[in-house]
Write an enzyme that holds these catalytic residues in place. Structure first.
Site: not given
Length: 441
Positions: A81, A289-290, A330-332, A357, A359
């Site tokens: 989000e 992982p989320r 993060m961010g990869e 989906p 992305e």
């Protein structure tokens, strides 16, 4: 569209007199239990799901000063989000350069990710727990001119206290899954009183609008703007790092399991074992992982299946015996989607509603998913109809789907068919911006 802040914020609150007793009780309980907030903070910090250096923010105690001038407040729950709302924040910061912007999130991973991505006039804080003392401290300090809640961030105390302080609230990219709808419907008076305190809902689909209407939200407080995530840009990546990893994995067939949750990793582990035993080439799994703080838990889980793993956060690369690469950074995700020949999108084999989906579709990575995709139901249904994805329900089906997607001819078909989800025309973003601007003085 031209929504007047005066028209929307000055509407008569029809339920002021007949407030839900349940909501009143809820607000009362959250205000009188001593030590509840600190107890929650202590427990969650011990569990590793709060940042110990910033946990006071969850109690409503700010770690940043409030600059003079009007303040626009955005709230998003987690990483997905937040990535959605960051482009809006950048546009708003350019349109209103003299306004301050506050972005709140809830998860440690989102807090770490957002630090380097905010505009100069924006600050990040963690959202306080939905307890009256915490919320009141937060709102008294920041005094936002408007609050913009992303998707389904409906917190009763937060919304009620904002209403008491005459802070207009908007919901953007609003969604309402069947599960959430039935949960809210159990308490109709509570729900109607609470939702009536939100000035406007900008929702993704007519179906969501219909559900909100059934919950008591009036038609003139809803606008169908479409799905903002459809209009996102491709996820960023480091080209040099991608080149290095492509070279490192040149003798492996790589697939990624993205944004996974508890209950799914067991199925993914079984899938990796099946693939390793049935495929001639080396199969490399990248597990994302989320919640990155679960990395050590995943190492232990995988070991029970006899799977060795390497951790991205430690700068490791998989050795000869490491068939799982845990991408706990993060961010990869843009890097992993570009590197992999197929992806499984998590949150869909368990009842978490599925994840974005758009992305992987924008990065031409074939999509595999489970049946739980309520968060993006329209997108997934379109993918299935046109042959742009594969739906699975267990490890044997997931293994077959990965094998199929790794085949070059099948992969090309999936990529071609998934182009149905390519970027929209900007209507949702522009409508959302127009509405937000109408609430800003």
């Amino acid at each position: 569209m031209n929504f007047s802040p005066y028209q929307l914020s000055q509407r008569t609150k029809r339920w002021k007199v007949a407030e839900s007793h349940l909501l009143k009780t809820y607000l009362f309980i959250t205000s009188v239990i001593p030590g509840l907030a600190r107890g929650i903070a202590y427990f969650r910090t011990k569990q590793g799901i709060e940042d110990p250096n910033r946990v006071k923010e969850r109690l409503g105690v700010p770690s940043a000063s409030r600059k003079k001038g009007a303040l626009i407040w955005f709230h998003s729950a987690s990483v997905g989000e937040t990535l959605l709302v960051l482009p809006l924040i950048r546009k708003i910061s350019k349109i209103f350069p003299n306004h301050n912007i506050l972005l709140t999130t809830q998860t440690v991973s989102s807090g770490k990710m957002v630090i380097s991505k905010l505009a100069e006039n924006a600050v990040h804080q963690y959202l306080p727990y939905d307890l009256l003392p915490c919320v009141r401290r937060f709102l008294n300090h920041w005094q936002p001119s408007v609050g913009i809640l992303v998707e389904n961030e409906i917190w009763p105390v937060l919304i009620s206290e904002a209403d008491q302080q005459n802070i207009p609230l908007l919901v953007i990219n609003g969604k309402m899954t069947k599960k959430s709808f039935h949960r809210w419907k159990r308490f109709p008076k509570f729900t109607q009183v609470l939702f009536d305190k939100i000035n406007l809902f900008l929702v993704q689909t007519p179906e969501i609008k219909s559900r909100l209407s059934e919950l008591g939200v009036k038609p003139d407080r809803q606008v169908v703007t479409g799905q903002l995530k459809q209009e996102s840009s491709p996820l960023p990546h480091d080209p040099e790092e991608l080149s290095n990893l492509n070279e490192y994995f040149q003798n492996s067939q790589v697939w990624v399991a993205a944004s996974t949750h508890r209950g799914e990793e067991e199925i993914i582990a079984e899938t990796q074992i099946r693939l390793s035993s049935t495929t001639g080439n080396k199969i490399q799994l990248i597990l994302v992982p989320r919640y990155t703080e679960r990395a050590r838990e995943l190492v232990e889980l995988l070991s029970t299946y006899g799977l060795n793993s390497a951790l991205r956060s430690k700068g490791e690369l998989p050795g000869e015996s490491d068939t799982v690469f845990i991408a706990d950074t993060m961010g990869e995700l843009g890097l992993w989607y570009r590197l992999a020949k197929a992806c499984f999108i998590g949150g869909s084999l368990v009842q978490r509603g599925g994840h974005n989906p758009y992305e992987p579709a924008l990065l031409e990575c074939p999509i595999i998913h489970g049946k739980h995709h309520e968060n993006f139901s329209a997108a997934y249904e379109r993918l299935k109809e046109c042959g742009g994805s594969q739906e699975v329900s267990n490890s044997s089906e997931l293994a077959l789907a990965v094998e199929k997607a790794l085949d070059s001819e099948n992969r090309l078909n999936y990529v071609r068919n998934a182009k149905i989800l390519e970027k929209g025309d900007g209507v949702a973003v522009n409508e959302t911006l127009d509405v937000i601007k109408s609430f800003i003085n």
